[in-house]
Design an enzyme around this catalytic site. Structure first.
Site, PDB file in Angstrom:
ATOM      1  N   GLY A   1       0.860  -1.182   0.000  1.00  0.00           N
ATOM      2  CA  GLY A   1       0.000   0.000   0.000  1.00  0.00           C
ATOM      3  C   GLY A   1       0.892   1.227   0.000  1.00  0.00           C
TER       4      GLY A   1
ATOM      5  N   ASP B   1      -1.355   4.809  -6.192  1.00  0.00           N
ATOM      6  CA  ASP B   1       0.075   4.611  -5.936  1.00  0.00           C
ATOM      7  C   ASP B   1       0.948   5.759  -6.428  1.00  0.00           C
ATOM      8  OD1 ASP B   1      -1.146   1.764  -5.921  1.00  0.00           O
ATOM      9  OD2 ASP B   1       0.788   1.631  -4.922  1.00  0.00           O
TER      10      ASP B   1
HETATM   11  O1  MRU Z   1       0.379  -4.117  -4.701  1.00  0.00           O
HETATM   12  P1  MRU Z   1      -0.207  -3.350  -3.538  1.00  0.00           P
HETATM   13  O2  MRU Z   1      -1.070  -4.185  -2.664  1.00  0.00           O
HETATM   14  O3  MRU Z   1       0.859  -2.608  -2.780  1.00  0.00           O
HETATM   15  O4  MRU Z   1      -1.130  -2.262  -4.240  1.00  0.00           O
HETATM   16  C1  MRU Z   1      -1.746  -1.310  -3.426  1.00  0.00           C
HETATM   17  C2  MRU Z   1      -2.750  -0.488  -4.157  1.00  0.00           C
HETATM   18  O5  MRU Z   1      -2.895  -0.563  -5.355  1.00  0.00           O
HETATM   19  C3  MRU Z   1      -3.509   0.494  -3.339  1.00  0.00           C
HETATM   20  O6  MRU Z   1      -4.770   0.727  -3.906  1.00  0.00           O
HETATM   21  C4  MRU Z   1      -2.747   1.821  -3.298  1.00  0.00           C
HETATM   22  O7  MRU Z   1      -1.445   1.607  -2.827  1.00  0.00           O
HETATM   23  C5  MRU Z   1      -3.412   2.819  -2.459  1.00  0.00           C
HETATM   24  S1  MRU Z   1      -3.317   2.388  -0.762  1.00  0.00           S
HETATM   25  C6  MRU Z   1      -3.898   3.611   0.219  1.00  0.00           C
END
Ligand code: MRU
Length: 324
Positions: free
Chosen positions: A46, A224
């Protein structure tokens, strides 16, 4: 409720997100190598939580390593898409000249800010959702996990749900399972269950059908990386969701702290998209599910193409609506 990521007794302490929801366990990361491994395996994940991991990783290096800058470079590049990771590293590095205690103090300040900024961003977003969506109570759709677990605490997109739920305004959250690593089914569902918010998990492919049946008042996602023009990169499937939402006239709201904004990129075309291991698709719980010679396309993120205002109703940070 404890923080997703914190510092205690010379170690970075994380809630191990690979073990949830079956097991709630903490990991104590005592070396930079252990931290990088946890980031790559998504034990901590995240975008905002990765920002905290970056800053605490530099603090750890400052306490344990001879060559902090080399270790910091490895941390910053452990995952490419969320800008927060490198941002957290750079912010902590700026204090290196003042010694390890100053670096740690800066990292801990970042953690406190992350909780506050997500609370504020999601409060602004909750007001926008209420303006955009006349129905009460609200049926919201969530993709991936943008909750407490994706941040230091509180959450971004799911933070909006907490604000609205406190006011009795949430009927249910439809949770995309989020293939292939199931951040929705495992993590978002776990958070909603803990908070006693009504929810149902659905396959990612059901989202458009749910909108067609009139079951969704608003889509809420985290992000992200936000480019200077407002393009957003988020979990794979976000682009398809945005198209479906546009087609069905469902508002699509993106929420993040401003640590996710990357003003060095003019638009989303420059955002590096992480490609993950083929085994995430060729295997299920360790068992092969595809023919042995199968090749895969496994991007972890996508960018709804510009112009962003065509698909995305609002990108919201702690400052309110993001202005490209
Ligand atoms: O691969 P991840 O689980 O790290 O991806 C996370 C996401 O795509 C979330 O939607 C993003 O980081 C926003 S978190 C507040």
């Amino acid at each position: 409720m404890r923080r997703t990521i914190d510092w205690a007794d010379g170690a970075i302490v994380i809630i191990d997100q690979t073990a949830l929801p079956g097991e709630y366990r903490l990991l104590h990361l005592r070396t930079v190598g252990e931290l990088i491994d946890a980031v790559k395996r998504l034990a901590v994940r995240g975008a905002p939580a990765l920002g905290a991991a970056g800053a605490l990783g530099v603090a750890l290096a400052a306490h344990t390593s001879e060559d902090v800058r080399a270790e910091a470079a490895l941390i910053a590049t452990a995952r490419p898409t969320a800008v927060n990771l490198a941002w957290g590293v750079e912010r902590a590095l700026r204090k290196l000249g003042q010694g390890p205690a100053a670096v740690l103090a800066e990292a801990l300040a970042l953690l406190t800010e992350d909780e506050e900024l997500n609370k504020t961003a999601s409060k602004h977003a909750a007001e926008i959702v209420l303006e955009e969506c006349p129905r009460r109570p609200l049926r919201l759709l969530s993709h991936c996990n943008a909750g407490r677990l994706a941040t230091v605490g509180w959450g971004s997109a799911l933070g909006v749900v907490w604000h609205l739920h406190e006011r009795g305004l949430v009927e249910e959250v439809l949770v995309d399972e989020t293939r292939p690593l199931l951040q929705g089914a495992r993590l978002t569902a776990w958070e909603l269950a803990q908070a006693k918010v009504p929810y149902r998990v659905q396959p990612d492919g059901a989202a458009a059908a749910a909108m067609a049946r009139g079951l969704v008042d608003c889509v809420l996602v985290g992000v992200d990386r936000i480019a200077a023009n407002g393009d957003v990169a988020n979990k794979i499937g976000t682009y398809g969701l945005a198209i479906a939402a546009k087609h069905h006239g469902v508002p699509f709201v993106v929420v993040a702290p401003s640590s996710t904004v990357d003003t060095t990129l003019a638009d989303g075309a420059g955002i590096a998209i992480e490609e993950r291991d083929a085994r995430e698709l060729t295997h299920y719980a360790g068992t092969p599910i595809t023919p042995s010679e199968t090749q895969v396309f496994n991007p972890a993120f996508d960018v709804p193409p510009p112009p962003p205002h065509e698909l995305v109703t609002a990108v919201v940070t702690e400052h309110g609506r993001f202005e490209p």
